[in-house]
Design a protein around this motif. Structure first.
Motif, PDB file in Angstrom:
ATOM      1  N   SER A 115       0.873  -1.173   0.000  1.00  0.00           N
ATOM      2  CA  SER A 115       0.000   0.000   0.000  1.00  0.00           C
ATOM      3  C   SER A 115       0.911   1.224   0.000  1.00  0.00           C
ATOM      4  CB  SER A 115      -0.882   0.030   1.250  1.00  0.00           C
ATOM      5  OG  SER A 115      -1.666  -1.135   1.360  1.00  0.00           O
ATOM      6  N   LEU A 124      -7.226  -1.307  -2.528  1.00  0.00           N
ATOM      7  CA  LEU A 124      -6.678  -0.055  -3.017  1.00  0.00           C
ATOM      8  C   LEU A 124      -7.676   0.599  -3.961  1.00  0.00           C
ATOM      9  CD1 LEU A 124      -3.038  -1.327  -3.638  1.00  0.00           C
ATOM     10  CD2 LEU A 124      -3.954  -0.153  -1.619  1.00  0.00           C
ATOM     11  N   LEU A 179      -7.254   3.779   1.639  1.00  0.00           N
ATOM     12  CA  LEU A 179      -7.456   2.346   1.828  1.00  0.00           C
ATOM     13  C   LEU A 179      -8.923   2.080   2.171  1.00  0.00           C
ATOM     14  CD1 LEU A 179      -4.346   1.566   4.081  1.00  0.00           C
ATOM     15  CD2 LEU A 179      -4.484   1.645   1.578  1.00  0.00           C
ATOM     16  N   SER A 215      -4.463  -5.344  -1.164  1.00  0.00           N
ATOM     17  CA  SER A 215      -3.121  -5.158  -0.607  1.00  0.00           C
ATOM     18  C   SER A 215      -2.817  -6.196   0.453  1.00  0.00           C
ATOM     19  CB  SER A 215      -2.988  -3.755  -0.021  1.00  0.00           C
ATOM     20  OG  SER A 215      -1.742  -3.591   0.614  1.00  0.00           O
TER      21      SER A 215
END
Length: 279
Positions: free
Chosen positions: A243, A266, A249, A272
């Motif tokens: 990330s 993502l 997020l 991620s």
């Protein structure tokens, strides 16, 4: 890597390391501030939130004993793997008993395996460490932590296809450079990919600062308990791709049998980190 090298690295298997600490409630409140959470409930005797034991048992080596990447130089507790890039790959935790803030605790650590694999980016060495956190002489948290070492190649932009998951619950989290700085400070993490953007881009090949893998795992563990309404019993997580700072997020959860699947996605929809939680 030759068999002789792997045999040498496996000499670190079984070597113990014991540390002791106090689960400071003040330190926990600083973590809550970092995540934008209420601090008032984090007082002496409160249950330590899941994965927050990573804020403790910190190793403070002088700068002269650090490697190029900001991690402790290799060959101490961990084997001296010659591959340059080190990443937090994943792990499995079992929560056997709750641990209260401000308790005296002990951690016993042992390297349990060193494995060589060939990945898309070249050679990989996986080192697995068993950590046991004891309170009152009993193991409260058992953790198998997987560390991967890789060659100095640019990170892959995408991962292999993953199981399609449909979120039943989601929340968003936007880390900032301050978030990364504070989490690095709270965990005394000197890895330069989290604060040195020139090192990130020029040495390890990332486009920007990297959001900590353990921070993502901590977000997932907290969300799993939130949607289930129960304390974690077992938590298995795996990092799939980094990330990068600047990305919002999305933390997701979906029922998965008797437990929950939780994952960090993502903005492009890719995953991620993925975890499975049971209670």
């Amino acid at each position: 890597m030759s068999t002789v090298d792997l045999v040498y690295l496996r000499q670190w298997i079984g070597k113990p390391y014991v540390d002791r600490d106090v689960l400071s409630s003040r330190h926990a409140r600083l973590m809550a501030a970092t995540l934008g959470l209420p601090q008032t409930a984090l007082m002496s005797g409160t249950r330590l939130p899941p994965l927050w034991h990573w804020l403790y048992f910190l190793e403070g080596l002088p700068a002269s004993e650090l490697g190029r990447d900001g991690h402790p130089a290799r060959g101490g507790f961990l084997p001296p793997v010659p591959l340059p890039n080190r990443m937090w790959a994943g792990g499995t935790l079992e929560f056997r008993a709750s641990v209260p803030l401000d308790a005296d605790v002990e951690k016993r650590s042992t390297v349990v395996s060193v494995e060589h694999k060939q990945g898309r980016s070249g050679e990989l060495i996986f080192v697995t460490v068993l950590h046991e956190v004891l309170h009152g002489g009993q193991v409260a948290i058992s953790e198998h932590h997987d560390i991967v070492y890789k060659e100095a190649t640019a990170p892959s932009a995408r991962t292999a296809p993953q199981e399609a998951l449909v979120a039943q619950h989601s929340k968003r989290f936007l880390p900032t450079s301050t978030t990364l700085f504070r989490y690095s400070a709270l965990t005394f993490n000197g890895h330069r990919i989290h604060y040195d953007v020139d090192y990130c881009r020029e040495v390890e090949g990332y486009s920007n600062l990297v959001i900590h893998g353990p921070l993502n795992a901590t977000l997932l563990a907290a969300f799993a308990e939130e949607v289930a309404g129960k304390p974690l019993r077992r938590f298995t997580y795996r990092g799939l791709q980094p990330s990068i700072l600047g990305n919002e997020l999305t933390v997701n959860a979906a029922a998965n049998g008797e437990g929950w699947a939780v994952w960090v996605s993502l903005p492009d929809g890719s995953v991620s980190m993925r975890a499975d939680a049971s209670f």
